[in-house]
Design a protein around this motif. Sequence first.
Motif, short mmCIF file in Angstrom:
data_model
loop_
_atom_site.label_atom_id
_atom_site.label_comp_id
_atom_site.label_asym_id
_atom_site.label_seq_id
_atom_site.Cartn_x
_atom_site.Cartn_y
_atom_site.Cartn_z
N PHE A 176 -3.88 8.31 3.62
CA PHE A 176 -4.08 7.94 2.22
C PHE A 176 -4.32 9.22 1.45
N PRO A 177 -4.03 9.22 0.15
CA PRO A 177 -4.37 10.41 -0.64
C PRO A 177 -5.89 10.61 -0.63
N GLY A 178 -6.31 11.86 -0.54
CA GLY A 178 -7.74 12.14 -0.56
C GLY A 178 -8.04 13.53 -0.08
N GLY A 179 -9.33 13.85 -0.10
CA GLY A 179 -9.75 15.18 0.33
C GLY A 179 -11.23 15.37 0.10
N ALA B 12 -13.70 12.15 -6.73
CA ALA B 12 -12.95 12.96 -5.76
C ALA B 12 -11.68 12.23 -5.33
N ALA B 13 -11.79 10.93 -5.02
CA ALA B 13 -10.61 10.16 -4.61
C ALA B 13 -9.57 10.13 -5.72
N ALA B 14 -10.01 9.93 -6.95
CA ALA B 14 -9.08 9.89 -8.08
C ALA B 14 -8.45 11.26 -8.33
N ARG B 15 -9.26 12.31 -8.26
CA ARG B 15 -8.73 13.68 -8.47
C ARG B 15 -7.70 14.01 -7.41
N GLU B 16 -8.03 13.73 -6.15
CA GLU B 16 -7.11 14.04 -5.05
C GLU B 16 -5.82 13.23 -5.17
N THR B 17 -5.92 11.99 -5.62
CA THR B 17 -4.73 11.16 -5.80
C THR B 17 -3.82 11.77 -6.87
N GLU B 18 -4.43 12.28 -7.93
CA GLU B 18 -3.62 12.94 -8.96
C GLU B 18 -3.02 14.23 -8.43
N GLU B 19 -3.82 15.04 -7.71
CA GLU B 19 -3.30 16.31 -7.17
C GLU B 19 -2.18 16.09 -6.17
N ARG C 20 4.59 11.74 -8.29
CA ARG C 20 5.18 13.08 -8.27
C ARG C 20 4.48 13.83 -7.14
N PRO C 21 4.94 13.65 -5.90
CA PRO C 21 4.25 14.28 -4.76
C PRO C 21 4.19 15.80 -4.87
N ASN C 22 3.04 16.35 -4.54
CA ASN C 22 2.84 17.80 -4.49
C ASN C 22 3.38 18.29 -3.14
N PRO C 23 4.49 19.04 -3.11
CA PRO C 23 5.09 19.43 -1.83
C PRO C 23 4.20 20.33 -0.97
N ALA C 24 3.21 20.98 -1.57
CA ALA C 24 2.29 21.82 -0.78
C ALA C 24 1.36 20.95 0.07
N GLU C 25 1.18 19.70 -0.33
CA GLU C 25 0.25 18.81 0.38
C GLU C 25 0.92 17.59 0.99
N ILE C 26 1.99 17.12 0.35
CA ILE C 26 2.60 15.84 0.75
C ILE C 26 4.08 16.03 1.08
N ALA C 27 4.45 15.63 2.30
CA ALA C 27 5.85 15.70 2.70
C ALA C 27 6.62 14.46 2.24
N GLU C 28 5.92 13.31 2.19
CA GLU C 28 6.59 12.05 1.86
C GLU C 28 5.57 11.05 1.35
N VAL D 80 0.86 -1.18 0.00
CA VAL D 80 0.00 0.00 0.00
C VAL D 80 0.90 1.24 0.00
N LEU D 81 0.46 2.27 -0.71
CA LEU D 81 1.17 3.55 -0.69
C LEU D 81 0.53 4.46 0.35
N LEU D 82 1.35 5.00 1.21
CA LEU D 82 0.89 5.95 2.23
C LEU D 82 1.61 7.28 2.05
N THR D 83 1.05 8.31 2.64
CA THR D 83 1.69 9.63 2.57
C THR D 83 1.86 10.19 3.97
N THR D 84 2.81 11.09 4.10
CA THR D 84 2.90 11.96 5.27
C THR D 84 2.45 13.32 4.77
N ARG D 85 1.41 13.83 5.39
CA ARG D 85 0.86 15.11 4.95
C ARG D 85 1.81 16.25 5.33
N ALA D 86 1.80 17.30 4.53
CA ALA D 86 2.69 18.45 4.75
C ALA D 86 2.36 19.16 6.06
N ASP D 87 3.36 19.80 6.64
CA ASP D 87 3.21 20.50 7.92
C ASP D 87 2.31 21.73 7.84
N GLY D 88 2.19 22.33 6.66
CA GLY D 88 1.45 23.59 6.55
C GLY D 88 -0.03 23.44 6.22
#
Length: 168
Positions: free
Chosen positions: A63-66, A77-84, A124-132, A45-53
């Motif tokens: 998980f990716p989402g929003g 929404a889940a697919a869009r957020e995963t791409e973002e 390609r993680p979005n640094p504004a949302e994903i730290a890792e 499974v792929l997990l993320t660490t959300r950005a501090d800001g």
Amino acid sequence: MHPMSWVVDLRERLATPPPRRLPPPETRRAAVLVPLYVDAGELWVLLTTRADGLPHHRSQIAFPGGSIELGEDAWQAAARETEEELGIAPPLLLELGRLDEVDTPTGFHVLPFVAAVPHPVPTRPNPAEIAEVFPLPLTALANPQLIEEREVLIDGRSHAIVVFHVGG
């Protein structure tokens, strides 16, 4: 083993029993994606660490989402957020099923989807949302010796959470 047999098996397992649905929420609706793939015969499974800001759930493992936007369904929404968040284009996602809906202590009604992603998964993680972004073998989340239930205070109210003691 046929490469797609895990997809068929997982779809069947996710369909029976059907995922729990909650009454229509008064809280904000959100959708998340549980991205799975097979490597060396093991499910990951792929997990993320959300950005501090971020305003919600900053620095949390997620998980990716929003939020579900007006005019889109929960899968969109889940697919869009995963791409973002991860840069994984929706055509690369193969929907496998849904998990139980949950209401979070922070006021979100979450609709979780499970999807197969290609391996190696191009992120390609979005640094504004994903730290890792990091992979984890699914078996690590099923090991009872690594799971702890804990009470935490959120906004002055006690909530039971599950902690997985895996990796760092």
